[in-house]
Scaffold this motif. Sequence first.
Motif, PDB file in Angstrom:
ATOM      1  N   ASP A 333      24.268 -18.037   4.925  1.00 32.44           N
ATOM      2  CA  ASP A 333      24.686 -17.085   5.951  1.00 32.44           C
ATOM      3  C   ASP A 333      23.452 -16.602   6.708  1.00 32.44           C
ATOM      4  N   SER A 334      23.537 -16.620   8.035  1.00 30.37           N
ATOM      5  CA  SER A 334      22.390 -16.214   8.861  1.00 30.37           C
ATOM      6  C   SER A 334      22.013 -14.762   8.640  1.00 30.37           C
ATOM      7  N   ARG A 335      22.946 -13.963   8.114  1.00 29.91           N
ATOM      8  CA  ARG A 335      22.645 -12.545   7.879  1.00 29.91           C
ATOM      9  C   ARG A 335      21.918 -12.317   6.568  1.00 29.91           C
ATOM     10  N   ALA A 336      21.862 -13.353   5.711  1.00 24.57           N
ATOM     11  CA  ALA A 336      21.240 -13.167   4.401  1.00 24.57           C
ATOM     12  C   ALA A 336      19.737 -12.935   4.536  1.00 24.57           C
ATOM     13  N   LYS A 337      19.086 -13.790   5.328  1.00 26.60           N
ATOM     14  CA  LYS A 337      17.643 -13.672   5.509  1.00 26.60           C
ATOM     15  C   LYS A 337      17.315 -14.094   6.930  1.00 26.60           C
TER      16      LYS A 337
END
Length: 867
Positions: A333-337
Motif C-alpha cells: 500500500d502506497s500509504r504504508a511507507k
Amino acid sequence: MQDTIPPSPRQTVKQPAVTRRDTTAPATPADTLPKRVNTDTLPATPHIDSFNIRISKDTLDAPVHYQAEDSAVLLVKEQKFYLYGKTKTEYKDVVINAPTTIVDQQSNVLTALGSKDSAGNILTRATFKQGSSNFESESFEYNFKTQKGLTKNTYTHEGEMYIKATVSKKIDPSTVYIKEGYFTTCNLDDPHFAFKSNKLKVISNKIAVSGPTHPEFEGIPIPIYLPFGIYPLFTGRHSGLLAPQFTNNQQFGIGLEGLGYYHVLNDYFDVTVRTNIYSYGGWNLSLTPSYRKRYRYSGSFNLSINHTKFAFKGDPDYNLVKTFQINWSHSVDSRAKPGTSFSASVNAGSTRYNQYIPNNPYRNFQNQLYSSIAYSRQWQGKPYSLTLSANHNQNNTSRLINIILPDAGFSVATQYPFQRKEMVGTPKWYEKIGIGYSGVARNQVSFYDTGHVSIAKIMDTLQWGAQHRFPINLQLPAMGNFFVSPSINYEETWYTHRFSRRWDSVNQKVDTVSSQKGFFRDQQMSFGLGLNTNIYGMFTFGKNSRIKAIRHVIRPTVGFSYKPNISKRNYDIVQVNANGQRLALPQFEGNLFSPYSYGRFGGLTFSLDNNIEMKVRGKKDSADRKVKLIDGLTFSSAYNFLDTAFKLQPIAMSLRTTLFDKISISASGQLDPYQVQNGLRINRFVWQGSRFTLGRFTGGSVSASTSFQSKPKDGKKVTQEPGRTTITDPRLLADQQMLADYMRQNPAEFVDFNINWSVNLSYSLTLNRRLKQDYSGYTSEVYSSVSFNNSFNLTPKWNFSTQGFYDFNTKQITMFTMNIAREMHCWQMSIGVTPIGSYKFFNISLSPKSGILRDLRINRTRYFYNY
C-alpha cells in the motif's frame, strides 16, 4: 391508530403512606388571606418520598408498541387485543407486520394471521423480523417472554438459500426447527426445483442440518436420496472442505478435480490446498497461501506440482512427466511507507507445465512466461531515486530461459547548479541551465531447460552491462508563439562482448573473425535545439447549415541537432554480397544494450501533427455537438546535411480516428525516399524516374474495430461484460485466473439476455520488409486477419452466439466456436461446439446459477488435440 399496551392486570403496584413534615401555615378560612411567612427564617427540614413497586415475574421487561390502519379492539375480560388492517407490532428488536394481529396479555403470546381470498389463496403473509432473522408466514404464534414461536407455511431467506416450511418452531432468536421443509436457490413462490426434507434445523448465519433429503423438479420428486445434509450459512471467511468436480479426460482418464481444503490461520493469513486425481495415476497438487495486512501489504503464493501419466504402465503410449510452476504476487500500500514501494509478479516453472494442464487449450498453447520483482525508493526532499528489480522470461517452445538479476536503476532529477539560493528579480538565462543523470546496470544469465543444466554452464552465459545518461537542457522564455528548448545529451554504455566480422570470399558469406570477453566502452553525444508552436484554423458554415464549423489544429515541431560519429571505431566496414556492396556492422551486437548508430548527423528533425474536429448544430433544446474527424495525423522525418549518401531520413506516418463514434481506426507506416538495387539502398530518390511517388513503403500496420448492439431491454440493469471487473486483491488473483479460463472455455454460460443482439468485428493488417540474413535483399512478410464475436437472442430465453478468427494468409478459419444458451431462471444450460482449429471440442453444461450449488453442475466436455 398508535398506542402502547398497558401492563398486565396481575401487575400490582403498592404505594405506602408518605411521611411528610409540613412547613406551611395552618389552614385559614376561604375568605381570609393567609399570612405571609418568611421562609428564610425557618430551619431546614428533610423532604422524603419513598415508593415500593413490586412487579410480577411474568411481566414483560419492555413495552409493546402497536399500530393498526383499520381498528383495534380490546377485550377486557379476556385481556386480548385484536388489531386489524396493516398492523405493526414492535417489542425490543422484534418487528411484526400482519393483516390481523391478536395479543394475549395473560400468556404474552402474539398471533399473526395472513389474509386469504374467497378461494383460500394467500393474499398477504404475516412477516417477522428480529435482527438478521426474518420470515414470511401464513400464520404464526410468538411468545414475547420466551421468544419462542410456531409458524405455518413459512418462507425465509438465509444467504442464497430460500426455505419453505410447512411447520416450523422457533426456540430462540437464532434457532428454528422445521417439519417438512423445502430449500432452494430459486426465488419464486413456486420454485422450479427444491430439496425436500422432513426434518431440518437452521441456525441463522451459521449452519443448516437436514435429515434424509431428495430433490424435486416442478413438484415432481426424484428418487435420489441423501441420508443427511449440512449447509453452511456462514458469512465472511471460514475454514472448510472444497468439493471436487467429476471429469472425464481422454488423455488422463477419469478423475476428480478441485478437491481441497481452505484454512483460515488468522486475520492476516490463510491457506488453500487443492488436488486433481486421475485414474491413469496422474495427479496435481497446489498449495496457495495468501496474506494481507490492511494499509500495509498483501500478496499470495502458489506452488503447483504436476505428476502426469499418459495411459497405464506397460502400454506403448505410457509416459510420465513431472513438472512444476511457481506464482507469487505481492503489493505494498502506497500509504504504508511513502516514497518506497515493493511489488512482485512471478510466473515461472517447467517449460512443459502449461502443455499438460487438462482441458485448457489457452494455457496449453501459452508459450511465453514473464516475472518481475521490483523495489523502488524516492528520497523525501531529495532529487534521488533508486530502482532494483529482478526479471525473468522464458519461451516454452524453444525452452530458453533468461534471468535478469539484478537490474538496477539510479537517477537524479534535473538540477540547476547556477541558480541562486534566494531568487530575487528576473532570473538570468544561465540560471535555467539544468543537468540530470540516469543510470542502468544489468546482469543476465540464459540457459535451456533440458534437464541437464549445471551452474558452470549457466555462469558461462553471464552477461552484464551498464548505461549512463547526462542530459543538459536550458529553459528559455517563449518567443511570442514559439517555444525554444536547447539541449545536450551525453551517453556512455559498457559492454562485455565484442566480435569482428569479415567477408569470406570462398564461401561467399559474412563470417565472424574473432570474439572477445572483457570490459568495453562506447560513447555518444548529441546537441539539439527544439522549436514548436500551435497553429489554429477555423472554417465556418452558413446559418442554415447543419455543420457549424470545422477546426484544424496543426502542431509543427522543428529541431536542429548534431551527433558526431564517435562510435565509428566500433564498427566494421564489411562487404556483404558478391556485388561488392559494403555495410557498417556493429562490433557490440548481441549485448544487453544495443549499440549506438553509425554515422554523423547534423541537420533538421521535423514533425507535423494534425487534429480536425467538427461542430454540429444541436436540435431544438439541445446543445451543439463536437465530432472528431481525425484524432491525430502525424508525419515526421529528418534531413542529415552531413551524410554523403542518404541525407533524407525515412518518413514515418501515423493516423488515429473514430468514425461515427463506432469505428476505431489506427494506422502507421514508413516510407523510404531512396531506391533499392540488388536488395540494398542506393543514393537515388524514388521520385527520380518515370513516375512520381512519395516513397517506397517499407512497413506498416492497419487495424480497425467496431461494435454494435441493441438497446437493453431493461435500462435499469447495468450491463457489465463478464471478466472486465478489475480485481486488485492479490488473494483473489488465482481465482480470477480460474474464472477467466472457465469463461473462455464456456462463453455461453455468461450471456447477457438483456441485450437482444450484439456484433463485434476487428481487422488487422501488418506488412514488414526484413533484410535477409545473407544481405542479398529484402523479403516481405504480410499478416492479415479478421475476428468476429456475435450474439443474438433467438427468443427471450434462447441465445445463439458465434466467435471466430479468419487468417487471410492461410485463407482458413483458424478458430470458430458456436454456442447456444438457454435462460432457465435459476438454472442455465449451454452447448458449445468448436469444429475446427488447433483444438476441437464440444461442451454440454447444465448447472444452477447459485454459487453454493455450483457442485451440482452437470458437464460433458471432450477435446480433440492437433499437436
